[in-house]
Motif scaffolding. Structure first.
Motif, PDB file in Angstrom:
ATOM      1  N   ALA A 152       0.832  -1.204   0.000  1.00 54.82           N
ATOM      2  CA  ALA A 152       0.000   0.000   0.000  1.00 54.82           C
ATOM      3  C   ALA A 152       0.866   1.253   0.000  1.00 54.82           C
ATOM      4  N   LEU A 153       0.384   2.276  -0.709  1.00 51.30           N
ATOM      5  CA  LEU A 153       1.072   3.563  -0.730  1.00 51.30           C
ATOM      6  C   LEU A 153       0.056   4.675  -0.921  1.00 51.30           C
ATOM      7  N   ILE A 154       0.487   5.889  -0.617  1.00 49.55           N
ATOM      8  CA  ILE A 154      -0.357   7.072  -0.784  1.00 49.55           C
ATOM      9  C   ILE A 154       0.360   8.046  -1.698  1.00 49.55           C
ATOM     10  N   ALA A 155      -0.404   8.668  -2.597  1.00 51.34           N
ATOM     11  CA  ALA A 155       0.129   9.718  -3.461  1.00 51.34           C
ATOM     12  C   ALA A 155      -0.758  10.945  -3.334  1.00 51.34           C
ATOM     13  N   THR A 156      -0.158  12.120  -3.378  1.00 55.04           N
ATOM     14  CA  THR A 156      -0.924  13.352  -3.310  1.00 55.04           C
ATOM     15  C   THR A 156      -0.237  14.416  -4.143  1.00 55.04           C
ATOM     16  N   GLY A 157      -0.937  15.521  -4.371  1.00 55.49           N
ATOM     17  CA  GLY A 157      -0.352  16.559  -5.211  1.00 55.49           C
ATOM     18  C   GLY A 157      -1.313  17.690  -5.483  1.00 55.49           C
ATOM     19  N   HIS A 158      -1.431  18.088  -6.757  1.00 59.19           N
ATOM     20  CA  HIS A 158      -2.246  19.240  -7.121  1.00 59.19           C
ATOM     21  C   HIS A 158      -3.741  19.010  -6.913  1.00 59.19           C
ATOM     22  N   SER A 159      -4.174  17.750  -6.888  1.00 57.62           N
ATOM     23  CA  SER A 159      -5.589  17.475  -6.652  1.00 57.62           C
ATOM     24  C   SER A 159      -5.936  17.509  -5.164  1.00 57.62           C
ATOM     25  N   ILE A 160      -4.928  17.715  -4.309  1.00 59.10           N
ATOM     26  CA  ILE A 160      -5.051  17.940  -2.864  1.00 59.10           C
ATOM     27  C   ILE A 160      -5.418  16.687  -2.080  1.00 59.10           C
ATOM     28  N   ASN A 161      -6.431  15.972  -2.509  1.00 54.18           N
ATOM     29  CA  ASN A 161      -6.898  14.825  -1.734  1.00 54.18           C
ATOM     30  C   ASN A 161      -5.970  13.625  -1.928  1.00 54.18           C
ATOM     31  N   PRO A 162      -5.331  13.136  -0.867  1.00 48.85           N
ATOM     32  CA  PRO A 162      -4.458  11.970  -0.996  1.00 48.85           C
ATOM     33  C   PRO A 162      -5.214  10.748  -1.508  1.00 48.85           C
ATOM     34  N   THR A 163      -4.526   9.934  -2.307  1.00 45.40           N
ATOM     35  CA  THR A 163      -5.130   8.743  -2.900  1.00 45.40           C
ATOM     36  C   THR A 163      -4.390   7.503  -2.428  1.00 45.40           C
ATOM     37  N   LEU A 164      -5.153   6.486  -2.061  1.00 47.33           N
ATOM     38  CA  LEU A 164      -4.581   5.217  -1.624  1.00 47.33           C
ATOM     39  C   LEU A 164      -4.465   4.266  -2.811  1.00 47.33           C
ATOM     40  N   PHE A 165      -3.293   3.651  -2.968  1.00 43.40           N
ATOM     41  CA  PHE A 165      -3.049   2.641  -3.990  1.00 43.40           C
ATOM     42  C   PHE A 165      -2.639   1.356  -3.287  1.00 43.40           C
ATOM     43  N   THR A 166      -3.143   0.227  -3.788  1.00 44.90           N
ATOM     44  CA  THR A 166      -2.812  -1.056  -3.168  1.00 44.90           C
ATOM     45  C   THR A 166      -2.387  -2.067  -4.234  1.00 44.90           C
ATOM     46  N   PHE A 167      -1.632  -3.065  -3.792  1.00 41.16           N
ATOM     47  CA  PHE A 167      -1.166  -4.122  -4.690  1.00 41.16           C
ATOM     48  C   PHE A 167      -2.122  -5.292  -4.566  1.00 41.16           C
ATOM     49  N   GLU A 168      -2.857  -5.576  -5.627  1.00 39.02           N
ATOM     50  CA  GLU A 168      -3.878  -6.623  -5.609  1.00 39.02           C
ATOM     51  C   GLU A 168      -3.799  -7.448  -6.890  1.00 39.02           C
ATOM     52  N   GLY A 169      -3.809  -8.759  -6.740  1.00 35.85           N
ATOM     53  CA  GLY A 169      -3.811  -9.646  -7.899  1.00 35.85           C
ATOM     54  C   GLY A 169      -2.627  -9.464  -8.823  1.00 35.85           C
ATOM     55  N   GLY A 170      -1.485  -9.123  -8.260  1.00 43.47           N
ATOM     56  CA  GLY A 170      -0.286  -8.962  -9.077  1.00 43.47           C
ATOM     57  C   GLY A 170      -0.139  -7.609  -9.736  1.00 43.47           C
ATOM     58  N   HIS A 171      -1.042  -6.663  -9.404  1.00 42.45           N
ATOM     59  CA  HIS A 171      -0.991  -5.335 -10.011  1.00 42.45           C
ATOM     60  C   HIS A 171      -1.260  -4.260  -8.959  1.00 42.45           C
ATOM     61  N   TRP A 172      -0.684  -3.076  -9.187  1.00 45.65           N
ATOM     62  CA  TRP A 172      -1.006  -1.927  -8.350  1.00 45.65           C
ATOM     63  C   TRP A 172      -2.264  -1.265  -8.906  1.00 45.65           C
ATOM     64  N   VAL A 173      -3.200  -0.934  -8.019  1.00 48.42           N
ATOM     65  CA  VAL A 173      -4.466  -0.335  -8.431  1.00 48.42           C
ATOM     66  C   VAL A 173      -4.778   0.875  -7.562  1.00 48.42           C
ATOM     67  N   ARG A 174      -5.540   1.776  -8.136  1.00 48.64           N
ATOM     68  CA  ARG A 174      -6.016   2.937  -7.379  1.00 48.64           C
ATOM     69  C   ARG A 174      -7.205   2.490  -6.525  1.00 48.64           C
ATOM     70  N   LYS A 175      -7.055   2.575  -5.211  1.00 51.61           N
ATOM     71  CA  LYS A 175      -8.055   2.025  -4.303  1.00 51.61           C
ATOM     72  C   LYS A 175      -9.144   3.030  -3.950  1.00 51.61           C
ATOM     73  N   SER A 176      -8.750   4.164  -3.360  1.00 51.82           N
ATOM     74  CA  SER A 176      -9.761   5.136  -2.921  1.00 51.82           C
ATOM     75  C   SER A 176      -9.099   6.450  -2.543  1.00 51.82           C
ATOM     76  N   LEU A 177      -9.919   7.496  -2.493  1.00 47.09           N
ATOM     77  CA  LEU A 177      -9.481   8.776  -1.955  1.00 47.09           C
ATOM     78  C   LEU A 177      -9.529   8.683  -0.430  1.00 47.09           C
ATOM     79  N   ILE A 178      -8.557   9.309   0.232  1.00 44.70           N
ATOM     80  CA  ILE A 178      -8.521   9.244   1.692  1.00 44.70           C
ATOM     81  C   ILE A 178      -9.611  10.109   2.309  1.00 44.70           C
ATOM     82  N   ASP A 179      -9.848  11.283   1.738  1.00 44.13           N
ATOM     83  CA  ASP A 179     -10.802  12.219   2.328  1.00 44.13           C
ATOM     84  C   ASP A 179     -12.227  11.923   1.877  1.00 44.13           C
ATOM     85  N   LYS A 180     -12.719  10.768   2.278  1.00 39.74           N
ATOM     86  CA  LYS A 180     -14.108  10.425   2.059  1.00 39.74           C
ATOM     87  C   LYS A 180     -14.478   9.356   3.085  1.00 39.74           C
ATOM     88  N   LYS A 181     -15.736   9.108   3.260  1.00 40.95           N
ATOM     89  CA  LYS A 181     -16.173   8.137   4.257  1.00 40.95           C
ATOM     90  C   LYS A 181     -15.577   6.765   3.959  1.00 40.95           C
TER      91      LYS A 181
END
Length: 205
Positions: free
Chosen positions: A123-152
């Motif tokens: 798992a990793l987090i990336a952030t930048g000009h879109s402000i809201n940090p995004t969670l990425f996870t390694f699933e099924g042999g690939h890295w995928v965009r999981k979810s935005l952190i600033d949401k329920k």
């Protein structure tokens, strides 16, 4: 005595030490991410390592500066983000037929990312000009965009993916938002009786 070696053709925007302190990763505005030997015999003793400044690997991003770089906790993966709004993870354990690291690319189509931070090996987090940090996870042999952190539920997902030792009783990651700013860096803060917390540094303009 300080040592130096030529590393890039343009400005170095970020660097990250490998967990073993013998390897250094760099990110630059020449659209490249590189890995160098940081072995210094006077400091590290007599070891069988490449000499200081020897380039061990290079990754070229054709469409933008490489803004940030980070190692996974064990140093088996190297993540970096560029101005093309993509996240790249180089798997240094599993290589291709030529012996080069396998690079996973997640293209997001958002505003550019300027900072990356591993939470764990998966798992990793990336952030930048879109402000809201995004969670990425390694699933099924690939890295995928999981979810935005600033949401329920987003913070809970990040907590679950965090490094061992972070408590899971937080339902959200705690961080400051900058509505009119670019988030230029993100730092993981894990303390006693504290769940996953992120500290973001913003920049006006």
């Amino acid at each position: 005595e300080p040592k130096q070696f030529p590393a890039h053709d343009s400005t170095i925007l970020a660097l990250a030490w490998h967990p073993n302190n013998l390897v250094l990763a760099t990110a630059s505005s020449d659209n490249k991410c590189r890995i160098y030997s940081a072995y210094h015999r006077e400091c590290d003793g007599k070891l069988k390592q490449p000499k200081l400044g020897e380039k061990l690997a290079e990754f070229t991003i054709s469409s933008g500066w490489v803004h940030s770089v980070d190692w996974s906790p064990t140093g088996s993966s190297l993540g970096f983000v560029s101005h093309d709004a993509s996240v790249y993870v180089a798997d240094l354990v599993h290589t291709d037929a030529e012996g080069k690291p396998t690079v996973h690319t997640v293209r997001c189509g958002d505003l550019p990312y300027t900072s990356i931070l591993f939470l764990s090996e998966q798992a990793l987090i990336a952030t930048g000009h879109s402000i809201n940090p995004t969670l990425f996870t390694f699933e099924g042999g690939h890295w995928v965009r999981k979810s935005l952190i600033d949401k329920k539920g987003g913070g809970a997902a990040a907590n679950a993916a965090a490094r061992p030792g972070a408590s899971s009783d937080f339902t959200r990651a705690a961080f400051a938002r900058f509505p009119d700013r670019c988030c230029v860096s993100v730092v993981l803060i894990v303390g006693r009786c504290v769940g996953l917390r992120l500290w973001l540094r913003g920049q006006v303009g």
